[in-house]
Design an enzyme around this catalytic site. Structure first.
Site, PDB file in Angstrom:
ATOM      1  CB  SER A 138      -0.859  -0.004   1.270  1.00 30.73           C
ATOM      2  OG  SER A 138      -1.536   1.221   1.425  1.00 30.73           O
ATOM      3  CE1 TYR A 151      -4.038  -2.142   5.428  1.00 24.17           C
ATOM      4  CE2 TYR A 151      -3.283   0.038   4.776  1.00 24.17           C
ATOM      5  CZ  TYR A 151      -3.795  -1.204   4.445  1.00 24.17           C
ATOM      6  OH  TYR A 151      -4.054  -1.511   3.137  1.00 24.17           O
TER       7      TYR A 151
HETATM    8  P1  NDP Z   1     -11.631  -6.044   0.269  1.00 22.98           P
HETATM    9  O1  NDP Z   1     -12.103  -5.894   1.680  1.00 22.98           O
HETATM   10  O2  NDP Z   1     -12.611  -5.831  -0.815  1.00 22.98           O
HETATM   11  O3  NDP Z   1     -10.913  -7.436   0.072  1.00 22.98           O
HETATM   12  C1  NDP Z   1     -10.152  -8.051   1.068  1.00 22.98           C
HETATM   13  C2  NDP Z   1     -10.085  -9.530   0.782  1.00 22.98           C
HETATM   14  O4  NDP Z   1      -9.283 -10.154   1.804  1.00 22.98           O
HETATM   15  C3  NDP Z   1     -11.442 -10.190   0.803  1.00 22.98           C
HETATM   16  O5  NDP Z   1     -11.546 -11.035  -0.318  1.00 22.98           O
HETATM   17  C4  NDP Z   1     -11.431 -11.017   2.079  1.00 22.98           C
HETATM   18  O6  NDP Z   1     -12.163 -12.225   1.868  1.00 22.98           O
HETATM   19  C5  NDP Z   1      -9.954 -11.317   2.207  1.00 22.98           C
HETATM   20  N1  NDP Z   1      -9.597 -11.698   3.575  1.00 22.98           N
HETATM   21  C6  NDP Z   1      -9.695 -10.989   4.712  1.00 22.98           C
HETATM   22  N2  NDP Z   1      -9.316 -11.731   5.765  1.00 22.98           N
HETATM   23  C7  NDP Z   1      -8.956 -12.946   5.272  1.00 22.98           C
HETATM   24  C8  NDP Z   1      -8.490 -14.142   5.831  1.00 22.98           C
HETATM   25  N3  NDP Z   1      -8.297 -14.272   7.163  1.00 22.98           N
HETATM   26  N4  NDP Z   1      -8.235 -15.195   5.015  1.00 22.98           N
HETATM   27  C9  NDP Z   1      -8.428 -15.085   3.677  1.00 22.98           C
HETATM   28  N5  NDP Z   1      -8.867 -13.981   3.087  1.00 22.98           N
HETATM   29  C10 NDP Z   1      -9.126 -12.926   3.870  1.00 22.98           C
HETATM   30  O7  NDP Z   1     -10.426  -4.986   0.144  1.00 22.98           O
HETATM   31  P2  NDP Z   1      -9.332  -4.718  -1.001  1.00 22.98           P
HETATM   32  O8  NDP Z   1      -9.653  -5.417  -2.238  1.00 22.98           O
HETATM   33  O9  NDP Z   1      -9.148  -3.260  -1.028  1.00 22.98           O
HETATM   34  O10 NDP Z   1      -8.027  -5.346  -0.322  1.00 22.98           O
HETATM   35  C11 NDP Z   1      -7.111  -6.193  -1.000  1.00 22.98           C
HETATM   36  C12 NDP Z   1      -5.694  -5.812  -0.599  1.00 22.98           C
HETATM   37  O11 NDP Z   1      -5.389  -4.511  -1.095  1.00 22.98           O
HETATM   38  C13 NDP Z   1      -5.452  -5.742   0.906  1.00 22.98           C
HETATM   39  O12 NDP Z   1      -4.206  -6.328   1.216  1.00 22.98           O
HETATM   40  C14 NDP Z   1      -5.403  -4.252   1.184  1.00 22.98           C
HETATM   41  O13 NDP Z   1      -4.644  -3.948   2.331  1.00 22.98           O
HETATM   42  C15 NDP Z   1      -4.762  -3.749  -0.091  1.00 22.98           C
HETATM   43  N6  NDP Z   1      -4.932  -2.341  -0.380  1.00 22.98           N
HETATM   44  C16 NDP Z   1      -6.177  -1.806  -0.558  1.00 22.98           C
HETATM   45  C17 NDP Z   1      -6.324  -0.451  -0.796  1.00 22.98           C
HETATM   46  C18 NDP Z   1      -7.658   0.194  -0.925  1.00 22.98           C
HETATM   47  O14 NDP Z   1      -7.730   1.433  -0.876  1.00 22.98           O
HETATM   48  N7  NDP Z   1      -8.748  -0.548  -1.087  1.00 22.98           N
HETATM   49  C19 NDP Z   1      -5.157   0.431  -0.918  1.00 22.98           C
HETATM   50  C20 NDP Z   1      -3.894  -0.242  -0.728  1.00 22.98           C
HETATM   51  C21 NDP Z   1      -3.809  -1.570  -0.488  1.00 22.98           C
HETATM   52  P3  NDP Z   1     -13.024 -13.028   2.967  1.00 22.98           P
HETATM   53  O15 NDP Z   1     -13.621 -12.017   3.895  1.00 22.98           O
HETATM   54  O16 NDP Z   1     -14.027 -13.757   2.125  1.00 22.98           O
HETATM   55  O17 NDP Z   1     -12.051 -13.959   3.617  1.00 22.98           O
END
Ligand code: NDP
Length: 244
Positions: A138, A151
């Site tokens: 990020s 974070y």
């Molecule tokens: P979402 O919340 O849409 O997606 C997060 C995903 O992580 C979900 O599919 C969730 O699936 C999964 N997840 C969470 N906990 C677990 C777990 N214990 N085991 C397996 N899967 C897990 O957010 P984003 O798409 O934005 O996030 C994706 C990545 O991008 C993250 O690492 C985030 O930090 C990073 N990011 C996002 C930014 C933003 O502004 N959105 C900016 C910079 C980085 P489920 O709950 O079904 O397990």
């Protein structure tokens, strides 16, 4: 070339968009996350669109489940070309609020989940003498802000792990590429997990003003994958054009 690509956190946001784009480009995608109904629907959507996809319910905080995801991909498709450590959480708050449970969760999912992914995919890629590990960090892994401490610590950590791993793999001449993608504000479900009210209001306003579509990050991931094998995109840092 068509690749076998495993994506954690593929049930929404950046993971979902990446799975759909990479499948559209002719790759086979293996989706991992906890919400089975979401994984089932996304997999079906990809298949209905003519793509190749399957899923396995996976909690990245449980090493045996991450290993099982890797074994499933290997047993089903014979190899793993790309592993994307994308699963992540961002329940931000100021340290004085003492939301220790949320700190633990971020460390478990963002940092340990990434390490478990590396531990599961790397030995397979070493045997193949090829592969690519993509870790989603990020812009918060480059700079801190009020409420971002834990974070940011996890995302600085993801970048540190990636940098050292890249050096280790280069020294070992394993042909394994290590890539970090560091996005700014992206419209996803990430803010749904922010429970601290003050932080949530600030982030909601910020994201409302700036956030871009998760498709943009999917494009950056695809770009890094599609570079010729002799070249590694070490890190792609990307922001909405109007985000400082
Ligand atoms: P979402 O919340 O849409 O997606 C997060 C995903 O992580 C979900 O599919 C969730 O699936 C999964 N997840 C969470 N906990 C677990 C777990 N214990 N085991 C397996 N899967 C897990 O957010 P984003 O798409 O934005 O996030 C994706 C990545 O991008 C993250 O690492 C985030 O930090 C990073 N990011 C996002 C930014 C933003 O502004 N959105 C900016 C910079 C980085 P489920 O709950 O079904 O397990």
């Amino acid at each position: 070339m068509s690749k076998i690509i495993v994506i954690t956190g593929a049930s929404s946001g950046i993971g979902e968009s990446s799975a759909k784009l990479l499948a559209k480009q002719g790759n086979t995608v293996v989706l991992g996350a906890r919400r089975e109904n979401r994984l089932e629907k996304i997999t079906q959507d990809i298949k209905n669109d003519g793509g190749q996809a399957s899923f396995r319910v996976t909690d990245v905080t449980v090493l045996s489940q991450v290993q099982a995801l890797a074994q499933y991909a290997l047993n089903t498709y014979g190899r793993i070309d790309v592993w994307i450590n994308n699963a992540g959480l961002m329940p931000r708050s100021e340290l004085i609020k003492g939301r220790v449970d949320e700190w633990d969760k971020m460390i478990d999912v963002n940092l340990k989940g990434t390490l478990y992914g590396i531990d599961s995919a790397l030995p397979i890629m070493r045997k193949q003498s090829s592969g690519q590990i993509i870790n989603i960090a990020s812009v918060a892994g480059h700079a801190t802000s009020i409420g971002s401490s834990v974070y940011s610590a996890t995302k600085f950590g993801v970048r540190a792990i990636s940098e050292a791993l890249r050096k280790e793999e280069a020294a070992a001449k394993s042909n394994i590429r290590i890539t970090v993608i560091s996005p700014g504000a992206v419209k996803t479900e990430l803010l749904d997990h922010v429970k601290d009210l003050e932080t949530k209001q600030n982030l909601d306003a910020f994201y409302h003003a700036y956030a871009i579509s998760s498709d943009r990050v999917a494009q950056a991931i695809a770009f890094a994958i599609n570079m010729p094998d002799d070249t590694t995109m070490n890190e792609i840092v990307m922001r909405p054009t109007s985000q400082q």
